[in-house]
Scaffold this motif. Structure first.
Motif, PDB file in Angstrom:
ATOM      1  N   HIS A  54       0.827  -1.213   0.000  1.00  0.00           N
ATOM      2  CA  HIS A  54       0.000   0.000   0.000  1.00  0.00           C
ATOM      3  C   HIS A  54       0.860   1.262   0.000  1.00  0.00           C
ATOM      4  O   HIS A  54       1.979   1.246   0.508  1.00  0.00           O
ATOM      5  CB  HIS A  54      -0.868   0.046   1.274  1.00  0.00           C
ATOM      6  N   ASP A 107       2.048   4.215   1.834  1.00  0.00           N
ATOM      7  CA  ASP A 107       2.442   4.459   3.253  1.00  0.00           C
ATOM      8  C   ASP A 107       3.199   3.292   3.888  1.00  0.00           C
ATOM      9  O   ASP A 107       3.887   3.481   4.886  1.00  0.00           O
ATOM     10  CB  ASP A 107       1.315   4.973   4.173  1.00  0.00           C
ATOM     11  N   ASP A 108       3.094   2.077   3.340  1.00  0.00           N
ATOM     12  CA  ASP A 108       3.803   0.939   3.940  1.00  0.00           C
ATOM     13  C   ASP A 108       5.317   1.148   3.943  1.00  0.00           C
ATOM     14  O   ASP A 108       5.995   0.813   4.917  1.00  0.00           O
ATOM     15  CB  ASP A 108       3.506  -0.364   3.171  1.00  0.00           C
ATOM     16  N   HIS A 163      -0.325  -7.262   3.124  1.00  0.00           N
ATOM     17  CA  HIS A 163       1.097  -7.195   3.514  1.00  0.00           C
ATOM     18  C   HIS A 163       1.748  -8.578   3.351  1.00  0.00           C
ATOM     19  O   HIS A 163       2.848  -8.704   2.831  1.00  0.00           O
ATOM     20  CB  HIS A 163       1.242  -6.737   4.966  1.00  0.00           C
TER      21      HIS A 163
HETATM   22 ZN   LIG Z   1      -0.423  -1.404   4.437  1.00  0.00          ZN
END
Ligand SMILES: [Zn+2]
Length: 240
Positions: A20, A22-23, A136
């Motif tokens: 994603h 921001d990960d 994730h």
């Molecule tokens: Zn994430």
């Protein structure tokens, strides 16, 4: 048996592949900033479009996707990232299937990184209050399955080879968000920039000041002299 790790080399090109927007900032933003400062080229691949990262139904999906791309680019700029590639998979339903593996192999063979950083495919939950997002895990899985055995083996995806995308093998793989890391990087000097990058993801947090407070409290580790340090931790694998 525990192997003594060799000293980590200076990498030429680091490819960070995450589920994603921001990960990457959470997992390895400080590491990225430090490496970029030393002249290492950094590429991000964001596998999903982040279209579930919202609870406000007044925001349309196309608006949200655009916002999240803009936020990711702004965060990457603060950290010195050279390029951000969005692969546009649907948020929440990432599947480590054959086609996605092929698409990831295409990027690995094309970009030729020497280090890849990815998420932990084994973490279903952590501690007593955190269920890990399935994207994730699946992001970590598709990356690792793309790296081995596919990216370096000419028998995999001959259509890519026919396009001129030669097999490529990386020097090291670093997996983040692990419980038992064998490699820790002190990112104290750039922690303010990691926080500043995370603060670019405005759509993801109700209160950015609370986020920053939580980050600083959660990540701080005092040394023997009582000085606070911040670390990013990995399972590091090196291939010779
Ligand atoms: Zn994430």
């Amino acid at each position: 048996m525990t192997e003594t790790p060799p000293e980590a080399p200076k990498f030429e090109h680091v490819l960070v592949i995450m589920a994603h927007p921001d990960d990457a900032e959470f997992c390895c933003g400080g590491t990225v900033r430090m490496m970029a400062s030393e002249g290492t080229k950094i590429t991000y691949i964001v596998l999903t479009n982040g279209d579930k990262g919202n609870h406000n139904l007044a925001v349309t999906v196309p608006q949200l996707v655009k916002t999240r791309m803009d936020e990711q680019r702004a965060a990457a700029k603060i950290l010195g990232v050279n390029q951000v590639i969005f692969m546009g998979e649907e948020d929440g339903f990432l599947e480590p299937n054959r086609e996605l593996r092929r698409r990831v192999v295409r990027h690995i063979r094309s970009l030729k990184p020497d280090l890849v950083i990815c998420q932990n495919p084994e973490a279903y939950f952590r501690g007593s209050g955190y269920i890990n997002h399935p994207d994730h895990r699946n992001a970590g899985l598709v990356v690792i399955e793309a790296l081995f055995p596919a990216a370096g083996n000419p028998m995999f995806f001959p259509d890519l080879l026919a396009e001129g995308l030669e097999p490529h093998s990386i020097k090291e793989l670093w997996v983040c968000m692990v419980d038992d890391p064998n490699h820790r990087i002190d990112v104290t000097d750039v922690f303010d920039l990691k926080v500043a990058a995370l603060r670019q993801h405005v759509s993801q947090f109700d209160d950015l000041d609370e986020l920053e407070k939580w980050l600083r409290e959660r990540w701080a580790e005092a040394d023997e002299a009582g000085v606070e340090h911040f670390f990013e931790s990995y399972t590091r694998m090196w291939f010779t």
